[in-house]
Design a protein around this motif. Structure first.
Motif, PDB file in Angstrom:
ATOM      1  N   GLY A 138      12.682  -3.562  -9.021  1.00 44.11           N
ATOM      2  CA  GLY A 138      11.813  -2.480  -9.465  1.00 44.11           C
ATOM      3  C   GLY A 138      10.324  -2.771  -9.338  1.00 44.11           C
ATOM      4  N   VAL A 139       9.896  -3.974  -9.730  1.00 44.91           N
ATOM      5  CA  VAL A 139       8.463  -4.294  -9.714  1.00 44.91           C
ATOM      6  C   VAL A 139       7.877  -4.237  -8.300  1.00 44.91           C
ATOM      7  N   PRO A 140       8.503  -4.866  -7.290  1.00 45.98           N
ATOM      8  CA  PRO A 140       7.950  -4.742  -5.926  1.00 45.98           C
ATOM      9  C   PRO A 140       7.929  -3.295  -5.423  1.00 45.98           C
ATOM     10  N   ALA A 141       8.962  -2.524  -5.766  1.00 46.08           N
ATOM     11  CA  ALA A 141       9.014  -1.120  -5.327  1.00 46.08           C
ATOM     12  C   ALA A 141       7.881  -0.313  -5.939  1.00 46.08           C
ATOM     13  N   ILE A 142       7.617  -0.541  -7.231  1.00 48.60           N
ATOM     14  CA  ILE A 142       6.535   0.171  -7.916  1.00 48.60           C
ATOM     15  C   ILE A 142       5.187  -0.201  -7.307  1.00 48.60           C
ATOM     16  N   ILE A 143       4.991  -1.485  -7.030  1.00 45.05           N
ATOM     17  CA  ILE A 143       3.735  -1.953  -6.440  1.00 45.05           C
ATOM     18  C   ILE A 143       3.524  -1.312  -5.066  1.00 45.05           C
ATOM     19  N   ILE A 144       4.585  -1.259  -4.264  1.00 43.47           N
ATOM     20  CA  ILE A 144       4.494  -0.651  -2.925  1.00 43.47           C
ATOM     21  C   ILE A 144       4.110   0.820  -3.025  1.00 43.47           C
ATOM     22  N   LEU A 145       4.745   1.556  -3.935  1.00 48.37           N
ATOM     23  CA  LEU A 145       4.460   2.983  -4.089  1.00 48.37           C
ATOM     24  C   LEU A 145       3.024   3.216  -4.559  1.00 48.37           C
ATOM     25  N   ILE A 146       2.559   2.388  -5.491  1.00 43.57           N
ATOM     26  CA  ILE A 146       1.185   2.524  -5.993  1.00 43.57           C
ATOM     27  C   ILE A 146       0.179   2.240  -4.886  1.00 43.57           C
ATOM     28  N   ILE A 147       0.445   1.197  -4.084  1.00 41.46           N
ATOM     29  CA  ILE A 147      -0.450   0.863  -2.980  1.00 41.46           C
ATOM     30  C   ILE A 147      -0.522   2.012  -1.981  1.00 41.46           C
ATOM     31  N   ILE A 148       0.622   2.613  -1.669  1.00 42.46           N
ATOM     32  CA  ILE A 148       0.654   3.739  -0.727  1.00 42.46           C
ATOM     33  C   ILE A 148      -0.161   4.912  -1.263  1.00 42.46           C
ATOM     34  N   MET A 149      -0.001   5.214  -2.555  1.00 40.14           N
ATOM     35  CA  MET A 149      -0.697   6.359  -3.148  1.00 40.14           C
ATOM     36  C   MET A 149      -2.209   6.128  -3.208  1.00 40.14           C
ATOM     37  N   ILE A 150      -2.624   4.900  -3.486  1.00 35.62           N
ATOM     38  CA  ILE A 150      -4.053   4.599  -3.591  1.00 35.62           C
ATOM     39  C   ILE A 150      -4.678   4.424  -2.207  1.00 35.62           C
ATOM     40  N   TRP A 151      -3.990   3.735  -1.346  1.00 34.80           N
ATOM     41  CA  TRP A 151      -4.527   3.380  -0.038  1.00 34.80           C
ATOM     42  C   TRP A 151      -4.422   4.540   0.945  1.00 34.80           C
ATOM     43  N   ASN A 152      -3.335   5.325   0.858  1.00 32.29           N
ATOM     44  CA  ASN A 152      -3.074   6.406   1.814  1.00 32.29           C
ATOM     45  C   ASN A 152      -3.215   5.871   3.236  1.00 32.29           C
ATOM     46  N   PRO A 153      -2.279   5.036   3.688  1.00 32.84           N
ATOM     47  CA  PRO A 153      -2.424   4.316   4.955  1.00 32.84           C
ATOM     48  C   PRO A 153      -2.591   5.236   6.163  1.00 32.84           C
ATOM     49  N   ALA A 154      -3.408   4.787   7.099  1.00 34.67           N
ATOM     50  CA  ALA A 154      -3.630   5.512   8.354  1.00 34.67           C
ATOM     51  C   ALA A 154      -3.801   4.492   9.470  1.00 34.67           C
ATOM     52  N   ILE A 155      -3.393   4.889  10.667  1.00 28.34           N
ATOM     53  CA  ILE A 155      -3.568   4.043  11.846  1.00 28.34           C
ATOM     54  C   ILE A 155      -4.811   4.526  12.589  1.00 28.34           C
ATOM     55  N   LYS A 156      -5.797   3.648  12.733  1.00 27.79           N
ATOM     56  CA  LYS A 156      -7.052   4.017  13.374  1.00 27.79           C
ATOM     57  C   LYS A 156      -7.392   3.014  14.473  1.00 27.79           C
ATOM     58  N   SER A 157      -7.824   3.536  15.609  1.00 26.79           N
ATOM     59  CA  SER A 157      -8.274   2.691  16.710  1.00 26.79           C
ATOM     60  C   SER A 157      -9.549   3.286  17.290  1.00 26.79           C
ATOM     61  N   GLY A 158     -10.603   2.466  17.388  1.00 30.36           N
ATOM     62  CA  GLY A 158     -11.885   2.950  17.871  1.00 30.36           C
ATOM     63  C   GLY A 158     -12.461   4.030  16.983  1.00 30.36           C
ATOM     64  N   PHE A 159     -12.230   3.920  15.687  1.00 26.57           N
ATOM     65  CA  PHE A 159     -12.618   4.951  14.717  1.00 26.57           C
ATOM     66  C   PHE A 159     -14.067   4.747  14.288  1.00 26.57           C
ATOM     67  N   SER A 160     -14.900   5.789  14.479  1.00 21.40           N
ATOM     68  CA  SER A 160     -16.313   5.719  14.094  1.00 21.40           C
ATOM     69  C   SER A 160     -16.741   7.063  13.520  1.00 21.40           C
ATOM     70  N   GLU A 161     -17.264   7.061  12.300  1.00 20.09           N
ATOM     71  CA  GLU A 161     -17.664   8.297  11.644  1.00 20.09           C
ATOM     72  C   GLU A 161     -19.109   8.206  11.172  1.00 20.09           C
ATOM     73  N   THR A 162     -19.798   9.352  11.206  1.00 24.08           N
ATOM     74  CA  THR A 162     -21.196   9.407  10.776  1.00 24.08           C
ATOM     75  C   THR A 162     -21.440  10.701  10.003  1.00 24.08           C
ATOM     76  N   TYR A 163     -22.262  10.592   8.956  1.00 23.76           N
ATOM     77  CA  TYR A 163     -22.714  11.749   8.194  1.00 23.76           C
ATOM     78  C   TYR A 163     -24.171  12.015   8.552  1.00 23.76           C
ATOM     79  N   ASP A 164     -24.495  13.268   8.756  1.00 17.58           N
ATOM     80  CA  ASP A 164     -25.869  13.673   9.014  1.00 17.58           C
ATOM     81  C   ASP A 164     -26.156  14.877   8.121  1.00 17.58           C
TER      82      ASP A 164
END
Length: 265
Positions: A138-164
């Protein structure tokens, strides 16, 4: 102690089942990270997997005692029925308009819950054999779910963002997931928000905007564009940073989001 172990083994298995279902959905959807995140961050999904599923485990054991048949076949049948019954209730309003659509949604949604509920049954039979296993599972499963919810994983390559001033621009070689853009707004002001997609492979179903849970705190974001014009109007009910989500599945290119105050127009 027996009762505590009984409930802890069920709860631990329920969390593990939810984590494994997240992984299974990733595989089923072709690793659409944004859709998989919607699954694990939905409160109703937590209600099904953590509350309803655990209650069903007790009900099913009670039914087995009443039937005087504790065979594996009986348990499997009861868990399958439990997995489908929740959707029978959820989609009742749909039955009023279309029985075919009602039955389709029941069987489609049951594809995931039947798999999960049977997984729960077989894993829980193993977990309950040891007093330590509920914590190890249970503990590892809970930790994994919490990490997913907080982190919201995404795959990024050559990712560059700017605010103007009044503009957000991002370029990427590959993007799979979702990202949040924060637009500064003032209370009582009207804004136009435009999204321009310049993608290498514009397949139509691999990208879009999503409603952020905090958007409703600021007001309604209404679509006012035509055809393929991604144009929205927004009247802010309070000052702050309006969050807007964009998502994509293995897309490449660039996105430009612009916004302007049109209160005086």
């Amino acid at each position: 102690m027996h009762k505590l172990h009984n409930i802890s083994s069920r709860m631990a298995t329920a969390f593990l089942t939810m984590a494994l279902t997240y992984i299974a959905y990733l595989l089923y959807s072709g690793f659409r990270l944004s859709e998989a995140y919607d699954l694990v961050s939905n409160p109703f999904v937590w209600l099904i997997f953590i509350v309803y599923l655990v209650i069903c485990s007790y009900v099913n054991e009670w039914a087995v005692r009443k039937l005087d048949d504790d065979s594996k076949r009986t348990f499997v049948s009861l868990y399958m029925l439990s997995a489908m019954f929740i959707w029978v209730l959820v989609y009742i309003p749909l039955a009023m308009s279309s029985m075919a659509a009602y039955l389709y949604m029941i069987f489609y949604s049951s594809l995931f819950t039947v798999f999960a509920f049977l997984l729960f049954y077989f894993i829980e039979r193993i977990v309950r054999r040891s007093k330590r296993r509920p914590f190890g599972v249970g503990v590892p499963a809970i930790i994994i779910l919490i990490i997913i919810m907080i982190w919201n994983p995404a795959i990024k390559s050559g990712f560059s963002e700017t605010y103007d001033e009044g503009q957000y621009e991002v370029t990427f070689d590959q993007f799979n997931g979702e990202e949040t853009v924060h637009i500064p707004v003032e209370s009582g002001q009207n804004y136009e928000v435009r999204v321009e997609w310049d993608l290498v492979d514009d397949s139509g179903n691999n990208y879009g905007l999503k409603r952020h849970s905090a958007t409703s705190n600021y007001g309604n974001l209404d679509y006012i564009g035509e055809d393929e014009d991604w144009l929205y109007q927004f009247e802010s009910s309070e000052s702050g940073d309006l969050p807007i989500k964009y998502h994509g599945h293995n897309i490449s290119g660039s996105i430009v989001i612009t916004w302007k105050n049109v209160s005086d127009n």
